[in-house]
Motif scaffolding. Structure first.
Motif, PDB file in Angstrom:
ATOM      1  N   THR A 242       9.421  70.548 -19.422  1.00  0.00           N
ATOM      2  CA  THR A 242       8.698  70.357 -17.949  1.00  0.00           C
ATOM      3  C   THR A 242       7.514  71.444 -17.898  1.00  0.00           C
ATOM      4  N   ARG A 264       1.977  62.236 -15.577  1.00  0.00           N
ATOM      5  CA  ARG A 264       2.648  63.734 -15.039  1.00  0.00           C
ATOM      6  C   ARG A 264       1.587  64.341 -14.283  1.00  0.00           C
ATOM      7  N   GLU A 268       3.380  69.876 -10.648  1.00  0.00           N
ATOM      8  CA  GLU A 268       4.636  69.545 -10.376  1.00  0.00           C
ATOM      9  C   GLU A 268       5.558  68.938 -11.057  1.00  0.00           C
ATOM     10  N   ASP A 269       4.949  68.076 -12.061  1.00  0.00           N
ATOM     11  CA  ASP A 269       5.858  67.544 -13.248  1.00  0.00           C
ATOM     12  C   ASP A 269       5.775  68.255 -14.546  1.00  0.00           C
TER      13      ASP A 269
END
Length: 333
Positions: A242, A264, A268-269
């Motif tokens: 992540t 992605r 956030e991701d």
């Protein structure tokens, strides 16, 4: 050979004369292949000059004025904005001193670096830059010249360095990610050398300090395209990652592009943190979080170090010759 001030000095014609036990005029005749000297004495002079690493001064050969200094600035890749920024700072600092600077791009190839040093050894008064060859080989190629290594520790007495200390900055970056809830934090290291970079060791130590295991490491060419390929490979094998810390900002910008193409969202991701602090990092979307150093300071200190060595006034202290890199929070991380 060290001076009384503790810094390296260039071997002189007088050193050769003392070693052989002849006058400096005799040494001059031998080195310039003049007559009026017997063959055995000439050979002893030549042998001593080679053993001591004596190189005739450019000044003595009348190639430049006494008040003119020429410095060779060796850069591995001028297409990399980081090296361009450092070179620009060094050129500005040298210009203020009235020095001439010749910039050489080695393409980050050992053979090209070797050839560059062979060429410039008799053309400049000092060499500054990013050199990757072993120190003993650099010493052989540039014997007698002041050498300032950037971003690399030195062992040879005759060398000096401008160091980059990013350990605390990398620790702060990993801690920042961990505090944000990231547990699977990978790294995109460089692929230019066979061994892991010092930044990789800072990363693993920082992960350990945060109670985390390194999630995954992918090797990247030092380019935007290299970063794009490396992140895609890392996420293919480790989709649970992540966050990534990258060897430099250029690789990080490639990672941002790859994340976008993979759907992605950043951050956030996937959080992305670079290293260098390039101005370019403020122009991408999202703006790049990075462990940043002052490239202007880096270039200026390299010139200052060279000036001190040339003046035989003693090098900068370890702390004075160290540029620290610190976490600069923006949007990507």
């Amino acid at each position: 050979m060290a001076s009384s001030a503790g810094g390296p000095r260039r071997v002189t014609i007088d050193d050769v004369a003392r070693a052989v036990g002849v006058s400096r005029q005799t040494v001059s005749r031998a080195l310039n292949d003049k007559g009026e000297i017997d063959a055995s004495t000439k050979q002893r002079v030549l042998d001593a000059a080679q053993e001591l690493g004596y190189r005739p001064s450019r000044f003595a050969r009348g190639l430049v004025r006494q008040d003119s200094i020429s410095v060779g600035l060796v850069i591995p890749d001028l297409l990399n904005p980081f090296f361009t920024e450092v070179a620009a700072a060094a050129l500005e600092a040298a210009r203020k001193r009235g020095w001439h600077v010749v910039v050489y791009d080695t393409g980050d190839r050992a053979e090209e670096e070797r050839g560059t040093l062979e060429v410039i050894a008799s053309q400049v008064d000092a060499v500054v830059g990013y050199l990757s060859l072993p120190e003993d080989e650099i010493d052989k190629l540039l014997r007698g010249l002041p050498v300032v290594l950037i971003g690399r520790e030195h062992r040879a007495e005759r060398f000096n360095a401008i160091r980059i200390d990013g350990e605390a900055g990398v620790h702060d970056a990993i801690r920042h990610l961990a505090d944000a809830g990231h547990r699977r934090i990978g790294m995109l290291d460089h692929a230019a050398r066979s061994e892991p970079s010092i930044r990789y060791h800072w990363y693993t130590a920082s992960m350990a300090a945060c109670g985390l295991e390194p999630a995954a490491v992918s090797r990247a060419e030092q380019s935007v395209e290299g970063g794009r390929h490396a992140l895609r490979a890392l996420l293919t094998d480790h989709p649970d990652v992540t966050a990534v810390f990258t060897f430099n900002d250029i690789i990080a910008i490639g990672a941002l592009r790859a994340a976008r193409s993979l759907g992605r969202r950043v951050p956030e991701d996937l959080a992305v943190i670079g290293f260098d602090g390039l101005q370019l990092g403020t122009l991408v979307e999202p703006a790049l979080t990075t462990v940043a150093m002052d490239t202007r300071e880096l270039g200026a200190l390299a010139v200052e170090q060279a000036g001190r060595l040339l003046a035989r006034s003693g090098p900068l202290s370890h702390d004075e010759a160290t540029v620290k890199a610190t976490l600069r929070l923006r949007e990507s991380g």
